[in-house]
Design a protein around this motif. Structure first.
Motif, PDB file in Angstrom:
ATOM      1  N   SER A  41      13.654 -15.563  53.087  1.00 46.64           N
ATOM      2  CA  SER A  41      14.652 -15.080  51.794  1.00 46.64           C
ATOM      3  C   SER A  41      15.963 -15.907  52.067  1.00 46.64           C
ATOM      4  O   SER A  41      16.455 -16.330  51.110  1.00 46.64           O
ATOM      5  CB  SER A  41      14.701 -13.573  51.886  1.00 46.64           C
ATOM      6  N   ILE A  42      16.600 -16.176  53.159  1.00 47.59           N
ATOM      7  CA  ILE A  42      17.576 -16.788  53.391  1.00 47.59           C
ATOM      8  C   ILE A  42      17.531 -18.190  53.037  1.00 47.59           C
ATOM      9  O   ILE A  42      18.479 -18.677  52.278  1.00 47.59           O
ATOM     10  CB  ILE A  42      18.363 -16.790  54.741  1.00 47.59           C
ATOM     11  N   VAL A  43      16.324 -18.811  53.131  1.00 42.03           N
ATOM     12  CA  VAL A  43      16.213 -20.355  52.934  1.00 42.03           C
ATOM     13  C   VAL A  43      15.981 -20.327  51.370  1.00 42.03           C
ATOM     14  O   VAL A  43      16.546 -21.233  50.902  1.00 42.03           O
ATOM     15  CB  VAL A  43      15.004 -20.879  53.440  1.00 42.03           C
ATOM     16  N   LEU A  44      15.447 -19.499  50.835  1.00 39.77           N
ATOM     17  CA  LEU A  44      15.176 -19.341  49.160  1.00 39.77           C
ATOM     18  C   LEU A  44      16.652 -19.281  48.653  1.00 39.77           C
ATOM     19  O   LEU A  44      16.834 -19.862  47.525  1.00 39.77           O
ATOM     20  CB  LEU A  44      14.250 -18.291  48.776  1.00 39.77           C
ATOM     21  N   ILE A  45      17.312 -18.319  48.950  1.00 39.82           N
ATOM     22  CA  ILE A  45      18.653 -18.245  48.366  1.00 39.82           C
ATOM     23  C   ILE A  45      19.510 -19.373  48.588  1.00 39.82           C
ATOM     24  O   ILE A  45      20.192 -19.692  47.567  1.00 39.82           O
ATOM     25  CB  ILE A  45      19.484 -17.157  49.134  1.00 39.82           C
ATOM     26  N   MET A  46      19.617 -19.948  49.634  1.00 39.61           N
ATOM     27  CA  MET A  46      20.408 -21.261  49.792  1.00 39.61           C
ATOM     28  C   MET A  46      19.820 -22.345  48.914  1.00 39.61           C
ATOM     29  O   MET A  46      20.652 -23.225  48.551  1.00 39.61           O
ATOM     30  CB  MET A  46      20.357 -21.563  51.431  1.00 39.61           C
ATOM     31  N   GLY A  47      18.661 -22.304  49.165  1.00 37.30           N
ATOM     32  CA  GLY A  47      17.809 -23.533  48.239  1.00 37.30           C
ATOM     33  C   GLY A  47      18.205 -23.388  46.603  1.00 37.30           C
ATOM     34  O   GLY A  47      18.411 -24.212  46.048  1.00 37.30           O
ATOM     35  N   SER A  48      18.161 -22.129  46.259  1.00 36.40           N
ATOM     36  CA  SER A  48      18.677 -22.083  44.897  1.00 36.40           C
ATOM     37  C   SER A  48      20.107 -22.241  44.552  1.00 36.40           C
ATOM     38  O   SER A  48      20.114 -22.805  43.370  1.00 36.40           O
ATOM     39  CB  SER A  48      18.161 -20.384  44.497  1.00 36.40           C
ATOM     40  N   ILE A  49      20.916 -21.815  45.635  1.00 43.69           N
ATOM     41  CA  ILE A  49      22.371 -22.186  45.149  1.00 43.69           C
ATOM     42  C   ILE A  49      22.501 -23.648  45.325  1.00 43.69           C
ATOM     43  O   ILE A  49      23.140 -24.189  44.452  1.00 43.69           O
ATOM     44  CB  ILE A  49      23.041 -21.294  46.299  1.00 43.69           C
ATOM     45  N   THR A  50      21.817 -24.395  46.118  1.00 46.98           N
ATOM     46  CA  THR A  50      21.994 -25.878  46.221  1.00 46.98           C
ATOM     47  C   THR A  50      21.517 -26.521  44.670  1.00 46.98           C
ATOM     48  O   THR A  50      22.021 -27.460  44.327  1.00 46.98           O
ATOM     49  CB  THR A  50      20.832 -26.478  47.326  1.00 46.98           C
ATOM     50  N   VAL A  51      20.298 -25.886  44.413  1.00 53.98           N
ATOM     51  CA  VAL A  51      19.753 -26.567  43.123  1.00 53.98           C
ATOM     52  C   VAL A  51      20.699 -26.110  42.033  1.00 53.98           C
ATOM     53  O   VAL A  51      20.872 -26.882  41.143  1.00 53.98           O
ATOM     54  CB  VAL A  51      18.136 -25.821  42.759  1.00 53.98           C
ATOM     55  N   HIS A  52      21.315 -24.997  41.970  1.00 52.95           N
ATOM     56  CA  HIS A  52      22.047 -24.669  40.916  1.00 52.95           C
ATOM     57  C   HIS A  52      23.423 -25.674  40.718  1.00 52.95           C
ATOM     58  O   HIS A  52      23.670 -26.130  39.807  1.00 52.95           O
ATOM     59  CB  HIS A  52      22.732 -23.286  40.826  1.00 52.95           C
ATOM     60  N   ILE A  53      24.031 -25.804  42.012  1.00 51.53           N
ATOM     61  CA  ILE A  53      25.112 -26.740  42.327  1.00 51.53           C
ATOM     62  C   ILE A  53      24.756 -28.115  41.695  1.00 51.53           C
ATOM     63  O   ILE A  53      25.388 -28.769  41.045  1.00 51.53           O
ATOM     64  CB  ILE A  53      25.765 -26.852  43.685  1.00 51.53           C
ATOM     65  N   PHE A  54      23.614 -28.678  42.085  1.00 51.86           N
ATOM     66  CA  PHE A  54      23.215 -29.912  41.902  1.00 51.86           C
ATOM     67  C   PHE A  54      23.084 -30.009  40.457  1.00 51.86           C
ATOM     68  O   PHE A  54      23.288 -30.797  39.868  1.00 51.86           O
ATOM     69  CB  PHE A  54      21.717 -30.381  42.701  1.00 51.86           C
ATOM     70  N   ASN A  55      22.371 -29.235  39.654  1.00 55.13           N
ATOM     71  CA  ASN A  55      22.282 -29.118  38.200  1.00 55.13           C
ATOM     72  C   ASN A  55      23.611 -29.522  37.432  1.00 55.13           C
ATOM     73  O   ASN A  55      23.780 -29.929  36.561  1.00 55.13           O
ATOM     74  CB  ASN A  55      21.467 -28.082  37.717  1.00 55.13           C
ATOM     75  N   MET A  56      24.645 -28.348  37.888  1.00 50.07           N
ATOM     76  CA  MET A  56      25.851 -28.423  37.383  1.00 50.07           C
ATOM     77  C   MET A  56      26.374 -29.874  37.661  1.00 50.07           C
ATOM     78  O   MET A  56      27.054 -30.270  36.469  1.00 50.07           O
ATOM     79  CB  MET A  56      26.761 -27.461  38.010  1.00 50.07           C
ATOM     80  N   ALA A  57      26.407 -30.474  38.741  1.00 59.10           N
ATOM     81  CA  ALA A  57      26.977 -31.865  39.002  1.00 59.10           C
ATOM     82  C   ALA A  57      26.211 -32.886  38.197  1.00 59.10           C
ATOM     83  O   ALA A  57      27.042 -33.727  37.251  1.00 59.10           O
ATOM     84  CB  ALA A  57      26.955 -32.276  40.458  1.00 59.10           C
ATOM     85  N   TYR A  58      25.054 -32.571  37.790  1.00 62.69           N
ATOM     86  CA  TYR A  58      24.221 -33.808  37.015  1.00 62.69           C
ATOM     87  C   TYR A  58      24.655 -33.502  35.489  1.00 62.69           C
ATOM     88  O   TYR A  58      25.039 -34.537  35.061  1.00 62.69           O
ATOM     89  CB  TYR A  58      22.756 -33.459  37.113  1.00 62.69           C
ATOM     90  N   ASP A  59      24.964 -32.267  35.048  1.00 65.30           N
ATOM     91  CA  ASP A  59      24.956 -32.128  33.601  1.00 65.30           C
ATOM     92  C   ASP A  59      26.771 -32.659  33.562  1.00 65.30           C
ATOM     93  O   ASP A  59      26.754 -33.136  32.498  1.00 65.30           O
ATOM     94  CB  ASP A  59      25.352 -30.533  33.279  1.00 65.30           C
ATOM     95  N   TYR A  60      27.416 -32.636  34.461  1.00 66.66           N
ATOM     96  CA  TYR A  60      28.774 -33.086  34.366  1.00 66.66           C
ATOM     97  C   TYR A  60      28.804 -34.443  34.350  1.00 66.66           C
ATOM     98  O   TYR A  60      29.547 -35.059  33.590  1.00 66.66           O
ATOM     99  CB  TYR A  60      29.592 -32.614  35.248  1.00 66.66           C
ATOM    100  N   TYR A  61      27.951 -35.206  34.991  1.00 71.80           N
ATOM    101  CA  TYR A  61      27.965 -36.661  35.248  1.00 71.80           C
ATOM    102  C   TYR A  61      27.123 -36.925  33.973  1.00 71.80           C
ATOM    103  O   TYR A  61      27.623 -38.009  33.417  1.00 71.80           O
ATOM    104  CB  TYR A  61      26.919 -36.997  36.240  1.00 71.80           C
ATOM    105  N   GLU A  62      26.324 -36.498  33.197  1.00 71.77           N
ATOM    106  CA  GLU A  62      25.781 -36.680  32.048  1.00 71.77           C
ATOM    107  C   GLU A  62      26.742 -36.756  30.872  1.00 71.77           C
ATOM    108  O   GLU A  62      26.779 -37.475  29.917  1.00 71.77           O
ATOM    109  CB  GLU A  62      24.632 -35.966  31.608  1.00 71.77           C
ATOM    110  N   LEU A  63      27.775 -35.806  30.922  1.00 73.70           N
ATOM    111  CA  LEU A  63      28.806 -35.745  29.771  1.00 73.70           C
ATOM    112  C   LEU A  63      29.760 -36.945  30.147  1.00 73.70           C
ATOM    113  O   LEU A  63      30.237 -37.509  29.145  1.00 73.70           O
ATOM    114  CB  LEU A  63      29.555 -34.034  29.946  1.00 73.70           C
TER     115      LEU A  63
END
Length: 168
Positions: A41-63
């Motif tokens: 569960s710790i690995v899943l939580i850390m993974g989902s946080i990492t994916v969310h941060i990556f998506n935010m950064a990618y959306d900002y890059y596209e903008l």
């Protein structure tokens, strides 16, 4: 008949070590089910946080990329107007989420002139920015602006009356 016993000291030592290891087995020696569930569960939580941060950064890059593309096309239209000696427009269509340089000067965008924006970036309004043959804006007393936004941030491309392009 008597069977002779042959003793191998090496074999005895190996058997003794194996027996002793089996006898002194500790209860906490292995990974338990609760330990596994907690770790997973710790690995899943850390993974989902990492994916969310990556998506935010990618959306900002596209903008940023879309904003720079709009600014480049405005600069291109300004250069075309100066070179060809004919007013040139950049048309933004909010409904189709596209924009483009009106290269044939007919006041609308053909399919070859249209540039699509990424799906995460949206235009805020329809606009037409026309550059005169001197490189300034034609017939506008106010500064036109193109607002691009995604779900979180927005950026503005402004054109001054003299034709200078600025990104905010």
């Amino acid at each position: 008949m008597h069977v002779a016993e042959i003793r191998d000291p090496f074999l005895e030592v190996r058997v003794d070590k194996t027996l002793r290891a089996m006898m002194r087995r500790r209860p906490e020696a292995g990974l338990g089910l609760m330990d596994f569930i907690f770790s997973f569960s710790i690995v899943l939580i850390m993974g989902s946080i990492t994916v969310h941060i990556f998506n935010m950064a990618y959306d900002y890059y596209e903008l940023i990329r879309a904003t720079n593309l709009v600014a480049e096309r405005l600069e291109y239209a300004r250069g075309v107007a100066k070179q060809q000696g004919q007013p040139t427009s950049v048309i933004c269509d909010m409904a189709k989420n596209s924009f483009g340089v009106d290269r044939n000067h007919n006041g609308k965008l053909e399919s070859i002139e249209v540039e699509e924006l990424p799906s995460s970036v949206r235009l805020s309004n329809d606009s037409t920015i026309t550059f005169s043959t001197g490189g300034g804006l034609q017939g506008n007393d106010r500064q036109p602006q193109i607002v691009l936004s995604n779900w979180r941030v927005s950026r503005t491309v402004q054109v001054s009356t003299l034709g200078a392009i600025q990104i905010d």
